[in-house]
Design a protein around this motif. Structure first.
Motif, mmCIF file in Angstrom:
data_model
loop_
_atom_site.group_PDB
_atom_site.id
_atom_site.type_symbol
_atom_site.label_atom_id
_atom_site.label_comp_id
_atom_site.label_asym_id
_atom_site.label_seq_id
_atom_site.Cartn_x
_atom_site.Cartn_y
_atom_site.Cartn_z
ATOM 1 N N SER A 1 41.302 66.399 77.817
ATOM 2 C CA SER A 1 42.684 66.778 77.524
ATOM 3 C C SER A 1 43.670 65.865 78.238
ATOM 4 O O SER A 1 44.677 65.442 77.670
ATOM 5 N N THR A 2 43.378 65.561 79.498
ATOM 6 C CA THR A 2 44.250 64.677 80.267
ATOM 7 C C THR A 2 44.270 63.274 79.658
ATOM 8 O O THR A 2 45.320 62.645 79.530
ATOM 9 N N SER A 26 38.763 69.435 80.404
ATOM 10 C CA SER A 26 39.986 69.158 81.150
ATOM 11 C C SER A 26 40.234 67.653 81.239
ATOM 12 O O SER A 26 41.363 67.190 81.042
ATOM 13 N N VAL A 65 46.876 65.996 76.220
ATOM 14 C CA VAL A 65 46.954 67.382 75.755
ATOM 15 C C VAL A 65 47.002 68.285 76.976
ATOM 16 O O VAL A 65 46.175 68.158 77.882
ATOM 17 N N LYS A 66 47.957 69.218 76.992
ATOM 18 C CA LYS A 66 48.090 70.104 78.147
ATOM 19 C C LYS A 66 47.367 71.419 77.871
ATOM 20 O O LYS A 66 47.641 72.108 76.885
ATOM 21 N N LEU A 67 46.422 71.760 78.730
ATOM 22 C CA LEU A 67 45.697 73.011 78.594
ATOM 23 C C LEU A 67 46.482 74.158 79.209
ATOM 24 O O LEU A 67 47.156 73.990 80.230
#
Length: 224
Positions: A4-5, A1, A9-11
Motif C-alpha cells: 500500500s505504501t 502494508s 494507497v492509505k490503509l
C-alpha cells in the motif's frame, strides 16, 4: 502494508482485521499490526457478501441466505393476492429470490452439509407452494410444471460452468492443470482423466471447491 505504501494507497487500520485458519490441536496466540496499530483477530467475517468462518463451516452463511430469501417471499404473497399471473410470479421468484440462494454458490456448494442443502432447497419449495397455491401437489411435480431444476442441481451446474471458464482463462487455468501422464498411468481409471486432481489428505480439502471442480471437469470430459 508495504504494498500500500509503495502504491500510494492509505490503509484504514481501524477497518483491518485478520482471521486464523489452522488445524493445530492446541490454541495459540498471535499479533499482527499495520502501521503500528494492533489488528483484531475475528472468528467470523463477511467478505464480498459471503460469511466466512475460521473453521470453514457454512452455518452462518446458510442462515443469512435463508433469512434474506424468506424476507422477500412476502412480495410473492402480495402479488399472488392481487392476481399476478403464474408466469410473472415465477420470473419474480427467479430474479429476486433464487438469485439470493445462488450468490457465490460455487464457493460453498461442495462443502454444504445435507441439512444446509435442505434448508436452501426448502426456499424454492416454499416459493412454489405460494405460486401454485391450490394446484400444488408435490415438489417434483411443481418443478416439472414450472420447468425449474432443483437448487442443488443448479449449483452443480454452476460449479461445472465455473471450471470450464477457468480452463479457458489465461491465468485461472493454472487451477486445473492438464494431466501430462495421460495414457501412461498404471491405473486404468486415471488414464482417462484429462486433468490432475489435487491430492487431498483430509476430507475437508477433498470436498473443497477446487478439487471438487477438478473431479467434475474430469467426469465432463470423460462423458464426451
Amino acid at each position: 502494508s508495504a504494498w500500500s505504501t509503495e502504491h500510494r494507497v492509505k490503509l484504514n487500520e481501524q477497518k483491518c482485521k485478520f482471521m486464523i485458519f489452522s488445524r493445530a490441536k492446541e490454541d495459540f496466540m498471535t499479533r499482527l499490526t499495520v502501521n503500528g496499530m494492533k489488528l483484531d483477530n475475528v472468528p467470523l467475517m463477511k467478505i464480498l457478501g459471503v460469511w466466512i468462518h475460521e473453521d470453514l463451516n457454512w452455518n452462518k452463511n446458510t442462515k443469512e441466505i435463508c433469512r434474506r430469501a424468506y424476507s422477500r417471499m412476502s412480495m410473492l404473497t402480495k402479488l399472488k393476492y392481487v392476481g399476478v399471473s403464474t408466469k410473472d410470479l415465477l420470473d419474480i421468484y427467479i430474479l429476486f429470490i433464487r438469485s439470493v440462494t445462488e450468490y457465490c454458490s460455487v464457493v460453498f456448494h461442495s462443502t454444504l452439509t445435507i441439512e444446509q442443502s435442505d434448508d436452501i432447497e426448502r426456499i424454492q419449495k416454499t416459493c412454489l407452494k405460494i405460486i401454485f397455491d391450490g394446484t400444488y401437489v408435490s415438489y417434483p411435480a411443481a418443478l416439472k410444471k414450472a420447468r425449474l431444476d432443483t437448487l442443488n442441481a443448479r449449483r452443480e451446474c454452476r460449479c461445472l460452468k465455473f471450471a470450464l471458464r477457468c480452463v479457458k482463462h489465461p491465468k485461472n487455468r493454472r487451477l486445473f492443470p492438464i494431466n501430462k501422464n495421460l495414457g501412461n498411468s498404471i491405473n486404468k481409471i486415471r488414464k482417462r482423466e484429462k486433468l490432475v486432481v489435487n491430492y487431498a489428505r483430509t476430507d475437508s480439502y477433498f470436498m473443497s471447491t477446487i478439487p471438487f471442480c477438478q473431479r467434475k471437469l474430469n467426469k465432463h470430459f470423460m462423458a464426451k
